[in-house]
Design an enzyme around this catalytic site. Structure first.
Site, PDB file in Angstrom:
ATOM      1  N   LYS A   7      43.482  14.258  68.771  1.00  0.00           N
ATOM      2  CA  LYS A   7      42.540  15.381  68.862  1.00  0.00           C
ATOM      3  C   LYS A   7      42.235  15.702  70.326  1.00  0.00           C
ATOM      4  O   LYS A   7      42.206  14.795  71.166  1.00  0.00           O
ATOM      5  CB  LYS A   7      41.228  15.004  68.160  1.00  0.00           C
ATOM      6  CG  LYS A   7      41.369  14.830  66.666  1.00  0.00           C
ATOM      7  CD  LYS A   7      41.172  16.158  65.976  1.00  0.00           C
ATOM      8  CE  LYS A   7      41.574  16.078  64.502  1.00  0.00           C
ATOM      9  NZ  LYS A   7      42.260  17.282  64.053  1.00  0.00           N
ATOM     10  N   CYS A   8      41.986  16.961  70.611  1.00  0.00           N
ATOM     11  CA  CYS A   8      41.506  17.340  71.940  1.00  0.00           C
ATOM     12  C   CYS A   8      40.157  16.667  72.164  1.00  0.00           C
ATOM     13  O   CYS A   8      39.387  16.565  71.217  1.00  0.00           O
ATOM     14  CB  CYS A   8      41.359  18.848  72.047  1.00  0.00           C
ATOM     15  SG  CYS A   8      42.876  19.607  72.653  1.00  0.00           S
ATOM     16  N   PRO A   9      39.852  16.167  73.362  1.00  0.00           N
ATOM     17  CA  PRO A   9      40.590  16.441  74.603  1.00  0.00           C
ATOM     18  C   PRO A   9      41.676  15.432  74.959  1.00  0.00           C
ATOM     19  O   PRO A   9      42.171  15.474  76.081  1.00  0.00           O
ATOM     20  CB  PRO A   9      39.466  16.383  75.645  1.00  0.00           C
ATOM     21  CG  PRO A   9      38.523  15.352  75.112  1.00  0.00           C
ATOM     22  CD  PRO A   9      38.573  15.480  73.610  1.00  0.00           C
ATOM     23  N   ILE A  10      42.103  14.547  74.033  1.00  0.00           N
ATOM     24  CA  ILE A  10      43.060  13.496  74.423  1.00  0.00           C
ATOM     25  C   ILE A  10      44.371  14.071  74.996  1.00  0.00           C
ATOM     26  O   ILE A  10      44.823  13.617  76.054  1.00  0.00           O
ATOM     27  CB  ILE A  10      43.306  12.533  73.239  1.00  0.00           C
ATOM     28  CG1 ILE A  10      42.029  11.705  73.011  1.00  0.00           C
ATOM     29  CG2 ILE A  10      44.481  11.591  73.525  1.00  0.00           C
ATOM     30  CD1 ILE A  10      42.044  10.855  71.773  1.00  0.00           C
ATOM     31  N   ASP A  53      46.986  19.291  67.379  1.00  0.00           N
ATOM     32  CA  ASP A  53      45.600  19.708  67.212  1.00  0.00           C
ATOM     33  C   ASP A  53      45.526  21.186  67.587  1.00  0.00           C
ATOM     34  O   ASP A  53      45.948  21.561  68.684  1.00  0.00           O
ATOM     35  CB  ASP A  53      44.693  18.875  68.137  1.00  0.00           C
ATOM     36  CG  ASP A  53      43.229  19.307  68.036  1.00  0.00           C
ATOM     37  OD1 ASP A  53      42.907  20.122  67.141  1.00  0.00           O
ATOM     38  OD2 ASP A  53      42.415  18.840  68.845  1.00  0.00           O
TER      39      ASP A  53
END
Lengths: 89, 286
Positions: A25-28, A52
């Site tokens: 998932k963001c922000p990863i 994502d």
């Protein structure tokens, strides 16, 4: 779509580095991109693989904020995108 | 047809129209969230267009929409314009040129459950609700008169506070100018000047919006992230997407009536440390 304004008319060139952030998932995906873009030579391309929906907007937005050109966004056959970024500095 | 950044309530109504066999087209926006007038004019001129919809100001980023220019294009095309004034009714003068105008009382401090629908004389209008004989067939059933009176009283009370909107706007200005100075890698979103007086949105790189919300909540601040109305869907905000700005790490501050300068200053004091901590935990050095 806003991202297409920054996309360049060019063939997707072989990335020097591919970051597999599929399933993340963001922000990863963006954290990983920021951490690793320095590993490639200047003007080389980093590909971020992400699925994502936020990454579709956020990787090009990161490029704009950090002044690295967004080369293009290409759909992956298995879903998600390969988002190409050129290291600018 | 509508702008790509309308409130989800408007988008859902458009979705119902589509399910009934109709067609919906959405016009894109600039980086600051203002609808493109040329594209809107072009879309509204497509033969068969029954209705155009545009908000007065965006509910997530505060940007004012060019309602007067869009209204002129609609008039020329002979298409009625519905203006969603929910964000600005009671705060700013109503724009000109609408055929139908909507607003919601809870946005100006009135009771929830009271809405405003203004249909200009000469506009063809038929309620989508089941008809009965009341209120010119616009609303079935019995109205909640005490709530409606309360809504009017709240609107009057708000309008009597002459300088409150200017005061809130100056506080929003303070947030817009201070956040990029005290937080690295942050983008303040939306129009700097042409904006609603009470809303400010910014996005922090490398930070999950939910983590920010939780930490700010512990510090005593109830703010929103992304799209408050569709947050449960885990989709990025359609507004931020359409603008092409960061959708993660997003914080929206809506200043209520009476919000104090001291509260805003305290918010600006705690924010940099909170963002720094979350980034450190995620392994980001900014």
């Amino acid at each position: 779509m806003p991202y297409s304004e920054t996309a360049r008319e060019e063939q997707p060139r072989t990335p020097s580095l591919t970051i597999d952030a599929l399933g993340k998932k963001c922000p990863i995906p963006i954290i990983w991109l920021a951490q690793r873009i320095g590993e490639v030579p200047l003007n080389a391309v980093v590909a971020v693989l992400a699925d994502d929906p936020a990454a579709y907007t956020d990787v090009p937005a990161w490029c704009r904020l950090k002044s690295h050109p967004h080369v293009g966004t290409y759909e992956l056959p298995e879903g998600g995108w390969s988002i190409h970024v050129r290291r600018n500095y | 047809m509508l702008s790509a950044v309308e409130h989800s309530a408007v988008l859902h109504a458009a979705g119902v129209h589509e399910r009934d066999g109709g067609a919906v087209s959405a016009v894109g926006v600039s980086r600051t969230g203002a609808v493109r007038v040329d594209a809107f004019a072009e879309a509204v001129a497509v033969p068969g267009t029954a209705l155009a919809c545009l908000q007065t100001a965006n509910h997530e980023v505060g940007t004012l929409q060019p309602v007067a220019e869009v209204a002129a294009a609609c008039r020329e095309a002979g298409v009625p314009l519905l203006v969603d004034a929910a964000q600005t009714a009671g705060r700013l003068p109503l724009p000109e040129g609408w055929s139908v105008l909507t607003a919601s009382a809870h946005k100006w401090g009135g009771p929830p459950g009271v809405g405003v629908l203004v249909v200009r004389k000469g506009t063809r209008f038929r309620s989508p609700l089941p008809e009965d004989e009341r209120e010119g067939r616009r609303v079935p059933g019995f109205e909640n008169v005490p709530a409606i009176v309360a809504a009017a009283a709240a609107l009057r009370a708000g309008l009597a506070e002459e300088h409150e909107q200017e005061r809130l706007s100056a506080l929003v200005d303070r947030i817009r100018r201070t956040v990029p100075r005290v937080v690295p890698d942050v983008e303040v979103i939306g129009e700097d000047e042409d904006r609603a007086p009470h809303i400010v949105t910014f996005s922090c790189l490398y930070v999950a919006g939910e983590a920010l919300l939780t930490e700010l909540d512990k510090a005593g601040f109830a703010v929103s992230s992304g799209s408050s109305c569709t947050a449960s869907t885990l989709r990025p905000s359609h507004v931020l997407e359409a603008m092409g700005v960061l959708t993660h790490g997003n914080i929206r501050v809506s200043l209520p009536r009476g919000a104090s300068a001291a509260d805003v200053d305290r918010f600006l004091e705690v924010l940099p440390g909170i963002v720094r901590r979350i980034r450190q935990e995620a392994g980001v050095s900014s």
